[in-house]
Design an enzyme around this catalytic site. Structure first.
Site, short mmCIF file in Angstrom:
data_model
loop_
_atom_site.label_atom_id
_atom_site.label_comp_id
_atom_site.label_asym_id
_atom_site.label_seq_id
_atom_site.Cartn_x
_atom_site.Cartn_y
_atom_site.Cartn_z
N TYR A 28 68.28 32.32 19.50
CA TYR A 28 68.10 33.10 21.09
C TYR A 28 68.33 34.58 21.10
CZ TYR A 28 68.02 33.94 26.07
OH TYR A 28 66.93 35.24 26.73
N LYS A 45 68.31 27.52 33.51
CA LYS A 45 67.35 27.15 32.37
C LYS A 45 67.17 25.24 33.37
CE LYS A 45 67.02 30.68 30.55
NZ LYS A 45 67.56 30.73 29.24
N ASP A 104 74.57 25.64 21.23
CA ASP A 104 74.32 25.83 22.30
C ASP A 104 72.82 24.50 23.13
OD1 ASP A 104 72.04 27.16 24.92
OD2 ASP A 104 72.32 28.91 23.36
N ARG A 136 87.36 35.79 41.24
CA ARG A 136 87.66 36.58 39.45
C ARG A 136 88.40 35.51 38.75
NH1 ARG A 136 90.22 39.09 37.05
NH2 ARG A 136 90.47 40.76 37.53
#
Ligand SMILES: *Cc1c(COP(=O)(O)O)cnc(C)c1O
Length: 402
Positions: free
Chosen positions: A115, A212, A187, A62
């Site tokens: 978005y 993406k 972004d 983690r």
């Protein structure tokens, strides 16, 4: 097998034997999937030093994992950033970027072309923690400047925005952000680092949904944040505290995608330009085409300065809601799914899907025409896509006729 006091019993021996990593004389050419939660330290001092960042190394996945770190370093290098961290999803990355720079009482100024999940994150989550937001037209630089107050800590925009393919002038926005001492977070998902490197235009933090174009095959979710060491220290602390790190197998798939990003993006863009030109010629049914590679794009000068090619995203207005829906329903090759940036061509009709919560007035304010269709151009053969487009446009024209 009899019990051997020196070696231990079967279970002990199995656990030891199966946990012994091979020592390699040669490095593998692909980054291995380090599917492990923990790493062995030689002694308690080493473990303590690694956990407290006093010496490099791994302790717990983690906190950091070699496959995740390889992905983060690769994307940071391609973005021209000092440092990067890889997250389980794009939204995990966006949350870490925003939350690492904001505290209760702070304001974020964001583009109104955003978005949907990012807007929801700001409105539903950050707001509960005392962060407020204002939304502006990011291409109206006077409006951006006017929206900034002494409480503003973050200016947030997308390189190419959803769904109307607006291109933000990052250099101008970075200059405004610097003047007001706020962090510019960009972004870069619709562009990818192949098309645009926002750090070079002055962005402080860059976020990517690697789900993406970077991964590129619709088979994995991941996100990246990149930036300078000081800001990334806060992002990293937040990542460790919230457990946002990418899984090793996902990181491996994204690394594989990254190796072919350039050739895929060249082909996506070449096909997208051909489709955009065809759409622009179909004046019988297409009202407007939005593609950064066309001379008719509203920010064509910014696009030429900032983007390597027009990219793989385009949008067009078919004049009516009925036309948009009929187009979607008539597609045979294009997939009707919500994502983008894949080998498949993907089409959506935002007014009836991603932006269905908006009423007519809100759609107009967001610049979304009722007949708007957004397309993520895949790697299929251009002639096949042109034939599919032609058929679906004919269906849209028939449906729009009174
Ligand atoms: C998909 C997307 C995201 C969110 O990424 P996930 O990997 O789905 O969490 C953020 N921003 C943009 C522009 C996107 O297209």
């Amino acid at each position: 097998m009899q019990h051997d006091a020196a070696l231990g019993g079967f279970s002990t021996r199995a656990i030891r034997a199966a946990g012994r990593s091979p020592r390699l004389a040669q490095e593998p050419t692909a980054v291995p999937i380090y599917q492990t939660a923990t790493f062995r330290a030689a002694d308690s001092t080493e473990l303590a030093d690694v956990l407290t960042n006093r010496r490099p190394g791994y302790a717990y996945s983690r906190i950091d994992n070699p496959t995740a770190a390889a992905l983060a370093a690769a994307v940071a290098e391609l973005e021209g950033a000092a440092e990067g961290f890889a997250f389980g999803t794009g939204m995990g990355a966006i949350f870490a970027a925003l939350a690492s720079q904001l505290s209760a009482g702070d304001e974020v100024v964001a583009s109104n072309a955003l978005y949907g999940s990012t807007r929801s994150l700001i409105e539903h989550e950050l707001r509960r923690f005392g962060v407020t937001a204002r939304y502006v037209d990011a291409t109206d630089h006077a409006a951006v400047e006017a929206a900034l107050t002494p409480a503003t800590r973050v200016l947030y925009v997308e390189t190419i925005s959803n769904p109307t393919i607006v291109v933000a002038d990052l250099a101008r926005l970075a200059a405004i952000a610097r003047r007001h001492d706020v962090a510019l977070i960009v972004d870069n998902t619709f562009a990818s680092p192949y098309l645009c490197r926002p750090i070079e235009f002055g962005a402080d933090l860059v976020v990517e949904s690697a789900t993406k174009w970077i991964a590129g095959h619709s088979d994995v979710l991941a996100g990246i944040v990149c930036g300078d060491r000081e800001r990334m220290a806060a992002v990293r602390a937040l990542q460790v505290d919230t457990g946002g790190i990418v899984a090793p197998f996902s990181a491996f798939l994204v690394l594989r995608g990254l190796t072919t990003l350039a050739v895929r993006m060249e082909r996506h863009a070449a096909t997208a330009l051909a489709l955009a030109q065809y759409l622009e010629a179909r004046r019988d049914v297409v009202v407007r085409v939005y593609y950064p590679g066309l001379a008719s794009h509203p920010q064509v000068e910014v696009a030429r300065r900032q983007l390597r090619t027009g990219g793989g995203m385009l949008a067009f207005d078919l004049g009516s809601r009925e036309g948009g829906r009929a187009f979607l329903d008539a597609l045979e090759l294009g997939e009707r799914t919500a994502s983008l940036g894949s080998v498949h061509t993907i089409a959506v009709h935002p007014p009836s899907t991603t932006h269905r919560q908006l009423d007519a007035a809100a759609l107009e304010r967001a610049g979304i025409a009722p007949g708007l269709v957004r397309m993520s151009v895949g790697l299929e053969d251009t002639d096949d896509l042109l034939a599919d487009l032609s058929r679906a446009l004919d269906a849209a024209r028939a449906a729009a006729r009174p």
